[in-house]
Each structure stands twice: as structure tokens, then as C-alpha cells.
Design a protein around this motif. Sequence first.
Motif, PDB file in Angstrom:
ATOM      1  N   ILE A 228      19.320  10.924  -6.871  1.00 11.13           N
ATOM      2  CA  ILE A 228      19.193  11.916  -5.798  1.00 11.13           C
ATOM      3  C   ILE A 228      17.914  12.726  -5.954  1.00 11.13           C
ATOM      4  O   ILE A 228      17.195  12.994  -4.986  1.00 11.13           O
ATOM      5  CB  ILE A 228      20.420  12.843  -5.786  1.00 11.13           C
ATOM      6  CG1 ILE A 228      21.676  12.059  -5.359  1.00 11.13           C
ATOM      7  CG2 ILE A 228      20.204  14.031  -4.860  1.00 11.13           C
ATOM      8  CD1 ILE A 228      22.963  12.809  -5.569  1.00 11.13           C
ATOM      9  N   THR A 229      17.584  13.102  -7.188  1.00 14.56           N
ATOM     10  CA  THR A 229      16.444  13.982  -7.449  1.00 14.56           C
ATOM     11  C   THR A 229      15.116  13.250  -7.461  1.00 14.56           C
ATOM     12  O   THR A 229      14.132  13.702  -6.850  1.00 14.56           O
ATOM     13  CB  THR A 229      16.644  14.704  -8.798  1.00 14.56           C
ATOM     14  OG1 THR A 229      17.884  15.414  -8.761  1.00 14.56           O
ATOM     15  CG2 THR A 229      15.510  15.668  -9.076  1.00 14.56           C
ATOM     16  N   HIS A 230      15.069  12.108  -8.146  1.00 12.82           N
ATOM     17  CA  HIS A 230      13.796  11.407  -8.328  1.00 12.82           C
ATOM     18  C   HIS A 230      13.570  10.291  -7.307  1.00 12.82           C
ATOM     19  O   HIS A 230      12.461  10.132  -6.806  1.00 12.82           O
ATOM     20  CB  HIS A 230      13.721  10.830  -9.742  1.00 12.82           C
ATOM     21  CG  HIS A 230      13.689  11.867 -10.818  1.00 12.82           C
ATOM     22  ND1 HIS A 230      12.566  12.615 -11.098  1.00 12.82           N
ATOM     23  CD2 HIS A 230      14.648  12.296 -11.680  1.00 12.82           C
ATOM     24  CE1 HIS A 230      12.828  13.457 -12.094  1.00 12.82           C
ATOM     25  NE2 HIS A 230      14.087  13.282 -12.464  1.00 12.82           N
ATOM     26  N   ASP A 231      14.607   9.509  -7.002  1.00  6.43           N
ATOM     27  CA  ASP A 231      14.450   8.388  -6.071  1.00  6.43           C
ATOM     28  C   ASP A 231      14.668   8.787  -4.623  1.00  6.43           C
ATOM     29  O   ASP A 231      14.122   8.161  -3.708  1.00  6.43           O
ATOM     30  CB  ASP A 231      15.433   7.261  -6.422  1.00  6.43           C
ATOM     31  CG  ASP A 231      15.216   6.708  -7.822  1.00  6.43           C
ATOM     32  OD1 ASP A 231      14.156   6.984  -8.421  1.00  6.43           O
ATOM     33  OD2 ASP A 231      16.119   6.001  -8.313  1.00  6.43           O
ATOM     34  N   GLN A 232      15.496   9.797  -4.403  1.00  2.16           N
ATOM     35  CA  GLN A 232      15.823  10.307  -3.073  1.00  2.16           C
ATOM     36  C   GLN A 232      16.232   9.186  -2.113  1.00  2.16           C
ATOM     37  O   GLN A 232      15.663   9.027  -1.028  1.00  2.16           O
ATOM     38  CB  GLN A 232      14.642  11.103  -2.507  1.00  2.16           C
ATOM     39  CG  GLN A 232      14.273  12.301  -3.353  1.00  2.16           C
ATOM     40  CD  GLN A 232      13.146  13.111  -2.782  1.00  2.16           C
ATOM     41  OE1 GLN A 232      12.431  12.694  -1.877  1.00  2.16           O
ATOM     42  NE2 GLN A 232      12.963  14.308  -3.295  1.00  2.16           N
ATOM     43  N   PRO A 233      17.252   8.394  -2.512  1.00  2.00           N
ATOM     44  CA  PRO A 233      17.673   7.287  -1.661  1.00  2.00           C
ATOM     45  C   PRO A 233      18.529   7.769  -0.493  1.00  2.00           C
ATOM     46  O   PRO A 233      19.103   8.854  -0.522  1.00  2.00           O
ATOM     47  CB  PRO A 233      18.512   6.427  -2.608  1.00  2.00           C
ATOM     48  CG  PRO A 233      19.145   7.449  -3.521  1.00  2.00           C
ATOM     49  CD  PRO A 233      18.093   8.532  -3.706  1.00  2.00           C
ATOM     50  N   ALA A 234      18.615   6.925   0.532  1.00  2.00           N
ATOM     51  CA  ALA A 234      19.530   7.237   1.632  1.00  2.00           C
ATOM     52  C   ALA A 234      20.968   7.153   1.169  1.00  2.00           C
ATOM     53  O   ALA A 234      21.834   7.886   1.651  1.00  2.00           O
ATOM     54  CB  ALA A 234      19.293   6.270   2.796  1.00  2.00           C
ATOM     55  N   ALA A 235      21.220   6.245   0.213  1.00  2.00           N
ATOM     56  CA  ALA A 235      22.562   6.090  -0.344  1.00  2.00           C
ATOM     57  C   ALA A 235      22.453   5.783  -1.829  1.00  2.00           C
ATOM     58  O   ALA A 235      21.613   4.988  -2.251  1.00  2.00           O
ATOM     59  CB  ALA A 235      23.315   4.973   0.363  1.00  2.00           C
ATOM     60  N   VAL A 236      23.265   6.456  -2.612  1.00  2.00           N
ATOM     61  CA  VAL A 236      23.324   6.207  -4.053  1.00  2.00           C
ATOM     62  C   VAL A 236      23.928   4.830  -4.303  1.00  2.00           C
ATOM     63  O   VAL A 236      24.766   4.355  -3.521  1.00  2.00           O
ATOM     64  CB  VAL A 236      24.159   7.316  -4.735  1.00  2.00           C
ATOM     65  CG1 VAL A 236      24.548   6.936  -6.151  1.00  2.00           C
ATOM     66  CG2 VAL A 236      23.386   8.625  -4.725  1.00  2.00           C
ATOM     67  N   ALA A 237      23.518   4.181  -5.389  1.00  2.00           N
ATOM     68  CA  ALA A 237      24.020   2.849  -5.720  1.00  2.00           C
ATOM     69  C   ALA A 237      25.550   2.837  -5.727  1.00  2.00           C
ATOM     70  O   ALA A 237      26.177   3.599  -6.463  1.00  2.00           O
ATOM     71  CB  ALA A 237      23.488   2.412  -7.077  1.00  2.00           C
ATOM     72  N   PRO A 238      26.172   1.993  -4.911  1.00  2.00           N
ATOM     73  CA  PRO A 238      27.640   1.986  -4.800  1.00  2.00           C
ATOM     74  C   PRO A 238      28.356   1.696  -6.111  1.00  2.00           C
ATOM     75  O   PRO A 238      29.471   2.172  -6.316  1.00  2.00           O
ATOM     76  CB  PRO A 238      27.914   0.885  -3.766  1.00  2.00           C
ATOM     77  CG  PRO A 238      26.652   0.761  -2.987  1.00  2.00           C
ATOM     78  CD  PRO A 238      25.543   1.059  -3.958  1.00  2.00           C
ATOM     79  N   ASP A 239      27.739   0.891  -7.002  1.00  2.00           N
ATOM     80  CA  ASP A 239      28.422   0.567  -8.256  1.00  2.00           C
ATOM     81  C   ASP A 239      28.638   1.803  -9.112  1.00  2.00           C
ATOM     82  O   ASP A 239      29.641   1.922  -9.813  1.00  2.00           O
ATOM     83  CB  ASP A 239      27.656  -0.505  -9.041  1.00  2.00           C
ATOM     84  CG  ASP A 239      26.281  -0.035  -9.495  1.00  2.00           C
ATOM     85  OD1 ASP A 239      25.612   0.682  -8.722  1.00  2.00           O
ATOM     86  OD2 ASP A 239      25.870  -0.384 -10.615  1.00  2.00           O
ATOM     87  N   LEU A 240      27.710   2.761  -9.029  1.00  2.00           N
ATOM     88  CA  LEU A 240      27.857   3.998  -9.797  1.00  2.00           C
ATOM     89  C   LEU A 240      29.006   4.839  -9.253  1.00  2.00           C
ATOM     90  O   LEU A 240      29.822   5.360 -10.013  1.00  2.00           O
ATOM     91  CB  LEU A 240      26.554   4.800  -9.753  1.00  2.00           C
ATOM     92  CG  LEU A 240      25.348   4.143 -10.427  1.00  2.00           C
ATOM     93  CD1 LEU A 240      24.069   4.866 -10.036  1.00  2.00           C
ATOM     94  CD2 LEU A 240      25.511   4.146 -11.947  1.00  2.00           C
ATOM     95  N   LEU A 241      29.058   4.965  -7.937  1.00  2.00           N
ATOM     96  CA  LEU A 241      30.137   5.736  -7.323  1.00  2.00           C
ATOM     97  C   LEU A 241      31.491   5.098  -7.605  1.00  2.00           C
ATOM     98  O   LEU A 241      32.475   5.790  -7.876  1.00  2.00           O
ATOM     99  CB  LEU A 241      29.910   5.855  -5.822  1.00  2.00           C
ATOM    100  CG  LEU A 241      28.672   6.666  -5.403  1.00  2.00           C
ATOM    101  CD1 LEU A 241      28.413   6.496  -3.910  1.00  2.00           C
ATOM    102  CD2 LEU A 241      28.848   8.136  -5.751  1.00  2.00           C
TER     103      LEU A 241
END
Length: 340
Positions: A300-313
Motif C-alpha cells: 500500500i505504501t511503496h507499490d500503491q497498487p489498485a488491489a493488494v495481492a489476493p494471496d496475502l489477504l
Amino acid sequence: MLTTPEFTSVEGAYLALLRLATEEFAHHIEARGNEASEVIGVGFRLTDPSQRLPYLSERRVNPVFQFAEALWYLAGRRDLEMIGYYAPSMRASSADGIHLGGSAYGHTLFSPADGAQQSPFDQVMQLLQSETDSKRAYMPVFAANELSDRNNPDVACLTGLHLLPRDGQLHMVCNMRANDLDCGLLSDVFSFTMVQEYAAIQLGLRPGTYTHFIGSAHVNDRNAERVKRVLDEADSRPALFFEFPKMPENTTVATIADVLDHEEALRNNEIRYSADHIGNLDLEPYWQQPVLLFEIYRQITHDQPAAVAPDLLAALAPGLQWLMARKWPACAVSYDGSVR
């Protein structure tokens, strides 16, 4: 029988205190430029201190910060570099821009004072190993000299923690000189119950009750609208419940240091982890959870993706999934691509 009201989780205590502080009989105060509604001398008891998270959409709790702060305390740190990354607003409380003062409770609890050989925590552990029913296991935090400088930006709100082993359980009583009920209370209870659970493990005991006393319990006027929305939500739907896992019985100082090694590398964007990578770390599943949170926050802080990697969630405990999906839009996409 004169005892404090009991709750099974922090959410119930939090809501009860918000209602109390917003009733007509609450005092209205202005201290250090902050207008607030206040009640004096209140407290509560948690029968299960591990249930340390509320699940309220209108109060979007940040479990990344809460784990970071608890680990920061357990490691005895006071550096602004780490905690300021997760809560930039805390930088305003630093007198030198490098360290925090009174609010660095862990430094006071887990680091030896000048001239001492042991930290207050280690002294208390040693005491309780030989005096199992002791009443002396009190760890002061607030110090009188904090008031010698009227411009001190960081006076401790925590006055002390009292550990009481009884009948195979370790109870803890927390004393606060003041608590911001909407902001500070939730992170304080999260961290202090983590300290209690950690202490119980070191003594080979089960966590007992957690009791929290507050001198000045207040809600700042600037947060009054959010508090109203939180209370309206609580009144309009049944409470949610997610079981919070128990801290592993093999947790030691080395465990905390190991988790923080991963935290530092992620905070500095020196490494990136997949869920599989984290699952293969030499950490108990319990301690893999904050590492997952720190990797998500790195994205969220460094890559600022539209969606966080689903495997992590997907690898997060259900309650943490629920909280993260409500805290950050990048986490609000479910594993099949739909919006939660």
C-alpha cells in the motif's frame, strides 16, 4: 459487590464508554487546545483479553499499526523511525525528531533504567517466579519529572501496569491518567493485553482478566460525529465476532526480535514477500499474521497498487481480513475479484 463492569471483548467496553462520555452529564473540558466531553474515574474488565479487536465499519481500526505498536513496546523501543512509519501523526509528539518520550511505554517497561541491571518487566518476572501471590508486581510508567517541562509534548498517559498471578492465571490491572476513548483506547488495550499475554507465557500461566481504569476518559469534540456514527451502527446490527488466536506458548524475546527483523526489511522496502514465502518462514502461524500485515502495508505504501495481492489477504485470519477490507480500498477486493 462493587466491581468494574465485565465485557467479553474490547468492543463492548469501547461502546459502553463512548455512550457514557456522550451523555448529558459528561463534563465539557478544554485541555491543551482540545475541547472534549469527559467522564472521571471509569473502568472495565475483559474476561478474555485476547478478544482485543472491535469489528465496526464506522470505526475502521488499523490492525497493522496495532501490531506494530505492540511489537514496538515488547521490544523496549522508543525510536520514531519505526512507529512514525505506521502513524506519522506521532512525529508531532517527539521533542527531538528521533525518539518518543512518555508514550514510549515499552522503553520504560522493557529497558533497564539508568544504572539498573534489569528492566522493570524482568524484575517483575523474577519476583513472580518466587512470590506467586505477590501484590508488588507493579510496573510504573508515568514519572513525576515529566511535568517539570510545561512544554513537554509527550507525557505518558499510562501510569502503570499491575500483574497479579492467581490460581494459575495472570491477571493484569492497567491504570491510565487519561484516555482518548475514540482513538487511544483501542490501541492501548490491544498492546497492553499483548503484554499481559506475553508475561503469562514467560511465567507458564494462562492469561486471566484484564482490568482498565481511567482517570479522565474523554471524547474530543472533533471526533464527535464519528462517535455518533459508531454508536448508530452498533445499535442497528448484531455484534460481529471473530476468534482472535492465542499467542504461542514458545514466544520469547527472540521471537519478537525475529518478527521485527522482517518488519524492518519490509518497512524499508528491501524485500517483498508472497503468502507462500511468509508461510515458510521459521515463525509460528500466529506470528506470520503481523508479517502478512506488514507486507500488505508495504504494498500500500511503496507499490500503491489498485488491489493488494489476493494471496496475502487470503492468508490473514478472518477478523484481520474483515478489518483490512474496511480500512484500505486496495484490500477491499475479494479473492474472486468482486468488491466486499
